[in-house]
Design an enzyme around this catalytic site. Sequence first.
Site, short mmCIF file in Angstrom:
data_model
loop_
_atom_site.label_atom_id
_atom_site.label_comp_id
_atom_site.label_asym_id
_atom_site.label_seq_id
_atom_site.Cartn_x
_atom_site.Cartn_y
_atom_site.Cartn_z
N ARG A 79 -10.48 39.71 44.05
CA ARG A 79 -11.21 38.66 43.95
C ARG A 79 -11.03 37.80 45.34
O ARG A 79 -9.71 37.75 45.92
CB ARG A 79 -10.34 37.73 43.95
N HIS A 113 -19.98 36.61 40.67
CA HIS A 113 -18.63 36.76 39.47
C HIS A 113 -19.19 37.45 38.02
O HIS A 113 -19.55 37.40 37.46
CB HIS A 113 -18.68 35.92 38.96
N GLN A 161 -17.65 37.22 34.84
CA GLN A 161 -17.99 35.88 34.48
C GLN A 161 -18.93 36.42 33.00
O GLN A 161 -19.10 36.31 32.06
CB GLN A 161 -17.86 35.63 35.38
N ASP A 206 -20.98 24.44 35.68
CA ASP A 206 -20.44 24.66 37.02
C ASP A 206 -19.65 23.47 37.93
O ASP A 206 -20.94 22.81 38.00
CB ASP A 206 -20.17 26.02 37.76
N CYS A 225 -17.65 28.20 32.97
CA CYS A 225 -16.76 29.03 33.11
C CYS A 225 -15.45 28.35 33.66
O CYS A 225 -14.41 29.48 34.01
CB CYS A 225 -17.34 29.79 34.12
N ARG A 274 -13.07 36.98 27.79
CA ARG A 274 -12.97 37.62 29.50
C ARG A 274 -12.02 38.39 28.97
O ARG A 274 -12.91 39.79 29.91
CB ARG A 274 -12.22 36.71 30.06
#
Length: 305
Positions: free
Chosen positions: A101, A128, A131, A221, A261, A289
Amino acid sequence: MRHLLNVSDLTTDEILRIFALSADLKAKFRAGVREPLLPGRMMALVFEKQSLRTRVSFQSAMTHLGGGSMLLGDDAGFGKRESIADFTRVLSEMVDVIVLRTKAHQTVVEAAKYSSCSVINGLTDQSHPCQALADLFTIRESAGTLEGQKLAWVGDANNVARSLAMACGLLGVEFAVASPKGYDFDEAFVAKLHAKAPGVKFLVTRDPVEAVRGAAAVYTDVWASMGQEAEEAQRRRDFADYQVNGKLMSAAGPTARFMHCLPAKRGEEVTDEVMDSPYSIIVEQAANRMHVQKGVLAWLLGAQS
């Protein structure tokens, strides 16, 4: 051995295989079964950014699958004490998979170049993928199918939106994005999207109502992500007309679901009314997830359920 860097590295069949594994493992999880498909396997998580969902979902997933995991923090010195090449060469000899990450996408690309084990992109400034996979899996669960569905994105065409656009293109889902001027996908990405998914149904508009009309899910988001704090005031002004509220959800239609998210800044990009509504599936989305990353790990490391 396979390096999973982005949704664009996957084929449609591979995504569907991951979804099948994920659905099977989720059903077993709900029945109280933790199938140890990966006994003795070790996963390293190297994070340059804060994390709740990515970290906990990956660590829980690997534990449920019978393997182990370790989080490497600043004390490990990733990109500081030694080169990324030296760090990754050594680490990949001791673990079976690495989750990165990072702030810059190029960091993941470089690490994967030198790794002798699979590297999973846990988030970069450009994408991502985990996700996006969980999001499409969630829409399929909610709507019953992905065929003929539309996903509307309202806000900045950021890293999550990039991965969603690619996943939608590969799975035949229409993707509509409403962003203010200056916050669109760049031309290089759009060209890549059309090259990877030639039949993609892709709408770009300035009008959120146009974007959400007929959508199975409306997604947003935060307006300013990690690392964009200096732009926060300007972004708040630019995105003032792009808030997802009850009025916008009504324009989407009675069956539309709301997705985010997370973490969210309630009262900015989305209202409490929407976040806490019966049509909000943010909790299911976050929970998936873990289930989808189980599928990713099982597929990537060659387990069969």
